[in-house]
Design a protein around this motif. Structure first.
Motif, PDB file in Angstrom:
ATOM      1  N   ASN A  22      43.831  15.668  23.405  1.00 49.11           N
ATOM      2  CA  ASN A  22      42.814  15.231  24.465  1.00 49.11           C
ATOM      3  C   ASN A  22      42.918  14.128  25.587  1.00 49.11           C
ATOM      4  N   ASN A  23      43.903  13.155  25.251  1.00 47.56           N
ATOM      5  CA  ASN A  23      44.369  12.411  26.529  1.00 47.56           C
ATOM      6  C   ASN A  23      45.252  12.980  27.365  1.00 47.56           C
ATOM      7  N   ARG A  24      45.870  14.024  27.034  1.00 47.66           N
ATOM      8  CA  ARG A  24      46.778  14.696  28.071  1.00 47.66           C
ATOM      9  C   ARG A  24      45.872  15.827  28.788  1.00 47.66           C
ATOM     10  N   THR A  25      44.754  16.243  28.224  1.00 47.01           N
ATOM     11  CA  THR A  25      44.003  16.980  28.943  1.00 47.01           C
ATOM     12  C   THR A  25      43.146  16.163  29.868  1.00 47.01           C
ATOM     13  N   THR A  34      37.181  17.324  29.903  1.00 43.33           N
ATOM     14  CA  THR A  34      37.864  17.376  28.664  1.00 43.33           C
ATOM     15  C   THR A  34      37.017  17.464  27.503  1.00 43.33           C
ATOM     16  N   THR A  35      35.951  16.585  27.580  1.00 42.68           N
ATOM     17  CA  THR A  35      34.991  16.906  26.209  1.00 42.68           C
ATOM     18  C   THR A  35      34.356  18.279  26.164  1.00 42.68           C
ATOM     19  N   THR A  36      33.886  18.778  27.383  1.00 39.54           N
ATOM     20  CA  THR A  36      33.242  20.056  27.699  1.00 39.54           C
ATOM     21  C   THR A  36      34.354  21.268  27.007  1.00 39.54           C
ATOM     22  N   TRP A  37      35.682  21.124  27.441  1.00 40.75           N
ATOM     23  CA  TRP A  37      36.560  22.072  27.097  1.00 40.75           C
ATOM     24  C   TRP A  37      37.096  21.836  25.654  1.00 40.75           C
ATOM     25  N   ILE A  80      34.137  11.937  23.542  1.00 39.79           N
ATOM     26  CA  ILE A  80      34.280  11.086  24.985  1.00 39.79           C
ATOM     27  C   ILE A  80      34.850   9.744  24.608  1.00 39.79           C
ATOM     28  N   CYS A  81      34.259   9.187  23.571  1.00 42.55           N
ATOM     29  CA  CYS A  81      34.711   7.690  23.002  1.00 42.55           C
ATOM     30  C   CYS A  81      36.079   7.829  22.873  1.00 42.55           C
TER      31      CYS A  81
END
Length: 162
Positions: A22-25, A34-37, A80-81
């Motif tokens: 997630n961080n890399r995205t 990122t959250t949506t994906w 997201i958090c």
């Protein structure tokens, strides 16, 4: 019980891995994209698995409390958090704080019998366990030796050059 421990350990490994992914995205897309994906891909994967393994039960919601239907929205907050937390704290520190908070709140919900959980006994050992985790996080993050000016100079790529 061994299988449950294995599953829990695997879940922990997946949380750490997902946090890094997630961080890399997030670097390429931004936090909300990122959250949506992530949640969109998770929806597609879990829908496919549910249809394969549970078939028609996937859509049987009539015996469930309506507020439980919205648990996926909590996932938006989780992702997201974590994405923003990793950006600020780094992956290891962020995940360790997250897991400690998860344990603390699970202990609270269990001991109070909230959200339909069976109430469990609460004693000092549970608080001590959470305190040990918090202490471990503190030692991990702040317990290292401070670098001296001399060691910083020797570690610099330019050596002793001022």
């Amino acid at each position: 019980m061994a299988f449950g421990l294995l599953l829990a350990a695997f879940a922990g490994a997946m949380v750490a891995l997902q946090t890094i992914f997630n961080n890399r995205t997030d670097i390429h897309m931004g936090s909300w994209a990122t959250t949506t994906w992530v949640l969109g891909m998770g929806f597609l994967a879990s829908l496919a698995c549910s249809l394969i393994f549970e078939g028609g039960r996937t859509f049987q919601l009539q015996h469930m409390q309506p507020w439980y239907w919205f648990s996926g929205m909590i996932g938006v907050g989780v992702v997201i958090c974590l994405v923003l937390g990793v950006k600020i704290l780094g992956p290891t520190f962020s995940v360790s704080v997250t897991l400690t908070a998860q344990l603390g709140f699970a202990l609270l919900f269990d001991s109070m019998g909230w959200l339909g959980l069976e109430k469990v006994d609460f004693d000092w050992k549970q608080i001590a366990g959470v305190a040990v985790l918090i202490g471990g996080i503190y030692v991990f993050k702040f317990g290292g030796k401070k670098k001296t000016e001399a060691s910083e100079r020797s570690a610099s790529p330019l050596g002793d050059t001022p």
